[in-house]
Design an enzyme around this catalytic site. Structure first.
Site, PDB file in Angstrom:
ATOM      1  N   TYR A 151       1.260  -1.155  -0.291  1.00  0.00           N
ATOM      2  CA  TYR A 151      -0.015  -0.009   0.126  1.00  0.00           C
ATOM      3  C   TYR A 151       0.874   1.554   0.099  1.00  0.00           C
ATOM      4  CZ  TYR A 151      -4.128   2.807   1.047  1.00  0.00           C
ATOM      5  OH  TYR A 151      -5.340   3.781   1.294  1.00  0.00           O
ATOM      6  N   VAL A 201     -18.192   1.070  -0.798  1.00  0.00           N
ATOM      7  CA  VAL A 201     -18.425   1.992  -0.818  1.00  0.00           C
ATOM      8  C   VAL A 201     -19.572   1.778  -1.721  1.00  0.00           C
ATOM      9  CG1 VAL A 201     -17.173   3.329  -3.034  1.00  0.00           C
ATOM     10  CG2 VAL A 201     -15.645   2.554  -1.010  1.00  0.00           C
TER      11      VAL A 201
END
Length: 386
Positions: free
Chosen positions: A77, A195
């Protein structure tokens, strides 16, 4: 003058500065990047015995396990974990505490801290500042954002713990990438993700209609009903997306498909993009398939489509240097929490792992290992305390 705190496990400290009782101080840490199930472990953690002037002592209430947290532990990440000295009894190790999202309660503050007091609820200002998978933490006041009490009163701590990433990503996708009029459509893949569910619910409140693409599965009817209950207008599978029936349906809507939201990539995203109306925009906020996003030249030339990327963490970084974005951030949080209080917005389904007071590290380890497994089913979240 520093504020003195009692950091050993259990007991009460009585000093001339302050009295703090820590029932337990534990954290899920990793000393190297790698497979989360292999490298993460729970340790008994000794906090510093003093608060510096700018520090805050926080008791964590709840913290989710996001895919980005697992990517961070793997070392893949962009925001890396912060490796600090973690004191465990007589030993000290360089380790990072897992987790980037969550909510905690202020227990004490350093002498120069203003705007925060015992009893306040706070969330991390940005990812990577400190880990949230812990019972308690000491961090700088600058790494925290206050959530006003009137916004969270009566809410489950998990509603606030899961606020900053998924619901806020959906909010910004719908607000920042073009004018959406009531009755317009957006199309999205990964519609049953955190989301995706937030896009459906916010769109319903704002008069926007949604076309929702999900992976084909055995329990499709159940999932369709679940998303429709949230407000989804159309639900199709990735296999149905290229069918003649779907093409006829989406061409007969009578309103433009202004935006496309992508968190998958690959062929499904290409098929979805072809339905976006002229002048529209494809916004990518994830890439779960790890396949590239491709767009034919014809869509760029003859439909004037554009392609953008969005990363919520970058937006928060920008907000720290912008009064306008900071105000937008606070309004966004307030809007989402008010919808939650009104029963018009619900967080995604979670598998809750309890991390009660009095649990020793060995007892906490199995729950943490299960929570950080890829493919663990429902998204996991930790709830701390009794």
């Amino acid at each position: 003058m520093s504020v003195r705190i009692f950091a050993r496990l259990g007991g009460v400290s009585r000093t001339g500065f302050a009295q703090i009782r820590l029932l337990q101080a534990q954290a899920a840490v990793y000393t190297e990047t790698g497979d989360p199930q292999s490298v993460i472990r729970v340790v008994e953690r000794c906090l510093p015995d003093k608060l510096s002037d700018d520090q805050v002592l926080v008791r964590m209430l709840a913290a989710p396990v996001n895919p980005s947290d697992l990517n961070q532990i793997e070392g893949t990440y962009p925001v890396r974990g912060t490796f600090d000295d973690v004191v465990t009894g007589s030993d000290t190790m360089k380790a990072a505490v897992g987790g980037n999202e969550g909510v905690g309660e202020v227990m004490n503050v350093g002498n120069s801290v203003s705007g925060l007091a015992a009893g306040d609820w706070v969330v991390p200002r940005q990812s990577g500042r400190f880990g949230t998978w812990c019972t308690h933490t000491v961090t700088s006041a600058q790494s925290l954002s206050l959530v006003p009490a009137s916004w969270w009163a009566g809410l489950d701590p998990l509603d606030v713990a899961c606020l900053k990433v998924n619901p806020c990503t959906a909010y910004r996708l719908l607000r920042d990438f073009g004018q959406l009029d009531r009755g317009d459509y957006v199309i999205q893949n990964g519609a049953n993700s955190g989301v995706g569910r937030a896009v459906i619910q916010l769109s319903r409140q704002w008069g926007i209609r949604t076309i929702n693409v999900v992976r084909d599965r055995a329990e499709l009817d159940e999932l369709q009903q679940e998303l429709q209950a949230l407000g989804a207008d159309i639900v199709v599978t990735d296999k149905q997306l290229g069918s003649d029936d779907t093409k006829r349906l989406l061409k007969s809507l009578g309103a433009p498909i202004r935006l496309g939201f992508n968190c998958v990539g690959g062929r499904t995203t290409l098929q979805m993009t072809k339905f976006i109306s002229s002048g529209g925009c494809l916004v990518s906020y994830g890439g779960m398939s790890r396949q590239p996003v491709t767009m034919p030249t014809s869509l760029l030339l003859f439909k004037n489509l554009s392609a953008r990327g969005f990363w919520m963490n970058r937006w928060y970084v920008d907000a720290t240097n912008s009064e306008i974005l900071e105000k937008q951030k606070l309004k966004m949080w307030s809007d989402i929490l008010e919808l939650t209080r009104s029963g018009l917005f619900v967080r995604q389904p979670l598998a809750v792992s309890r991390w009660p007071n009095g649990l020793d590290a060995a007892e906490a380890q199995p729950a943490v290992r299960n929570a950080v497994a890829w493919g663990a089913g429902l998204k996991h979240a930790f709830v701390f305390g009794n």
